[in-house]
Design a protein around this motif. Structure first.
Motif, PDB file in Angstrom:
ATOM      1  N   ASP A 106       0.809  -1.218   0.000  1.00 23.26           N
ATOM      2  CA  ASP A 106       0.000   0.000   0.000  1.00 23.26           C
ATOM      3  C   ASP A 106       0.847   1.274   0.000  1.00 23.26           C
ATOM      4  O   ASP A 106       0.332   2.367  -0.187  1.00 23.26           O
ATOM      5  CB  ASP A 106      -0.998   0.007   1.151  1.00 23.26           C
TER       6      ASP A 106
ATOM      7  N   TYR B 282       2.657   2.220  -2.312  1.00 19.08           N
ATOM      8  CA  TYR B 282       2.483   2.753  -3.664  1.00 19.08           C
ATOM      9  C   TYR B 282       1.361   3.786  -3.718  1.00 19.08           C
ATOM     10  O   TYR B 282       1.470   4.799  -4.386  1.00 19.08           O
ATOM     11  CB  TYR B 282       2.176   1.594  -4.620  1.00 19.08           C
ATOM     12  N   PHE B 283       0.274   3.523  -3.002  1.00 21.87           N
ATOM     13  CA  PHE B 283      -0.900   4.387  -3.084  1.00 21.87           C
ATOM     14  C   PHE B 283      -0.776   5.639  -2.223  1.00 21.87           C
ATOM     15  O   PHE B 283      -1.572   6.546  -2.353  1.00 21.87           O
ATOM     16  CB  PHE B 283      -2.145   3.603  -2.679  1.00 21.87           C
ATOM     17  N   HIS B 284       0.204   5.678  -1.345  1.00 20.79           N
ATOM     18  CA  HIS B 284       0.366   6.815  -0.442  1.00 20.79           C
ATOM     19  C   HIS B 284       1.458   7.777  -0.889  1.00 20.79           C
ATOM     20  O   HIS B 284       1.906   8.606  -0.117  1.00 20.79           O
ATOM     21  CB  HIS B 284       0.663   6.311   0.982  1.00 20.79           C
TER      22      HIS B 284
END
Length: 87
Positions: free
Chosen positions: A57, A59-61
């Protein structure tokens, strides 16, 4: 408890146990090198260069500069200046 209830309870326990054993979470990581190049991988391994491992996750932050995000690559290795180095 009657025999039918015992059989039903045993069947439920066995089914839950089978699901628990077969349900494995998929491991995924984002790994980055010291130049800021990052890519997805499914394995966590020791490399001959310093790498930073993050949960998937991560990557998404982040706001990614497309020059630093690399495609995932099969096999053991790492990126150096945009080139995949296999070891």
């Amino acid at each position: 408890m009657t025999s039918a209830k015992k059989s039903s309870a045993l069947a439920v326990i066995m089914a839950v146990g089978a699901l628990a054993v077969s349900a494995q979470s998929a491991a995924a990581y984002v790994v980055c090198n010291s130049n800021g190049e990052c890519w997805h991988t499914e394995r966590h391994y020791r490399a001959p260069t310093p790498l930073q491992w993050h949960r998937d996750d991560y990557y998404f932050h982040r706001t990614w500069d497309h020059d630093h995000w690399r495609d995932s690559h099969a096999g053991r290795g790492y990126y150096r200046n945009g080139v995949w180095i296999t070891f």
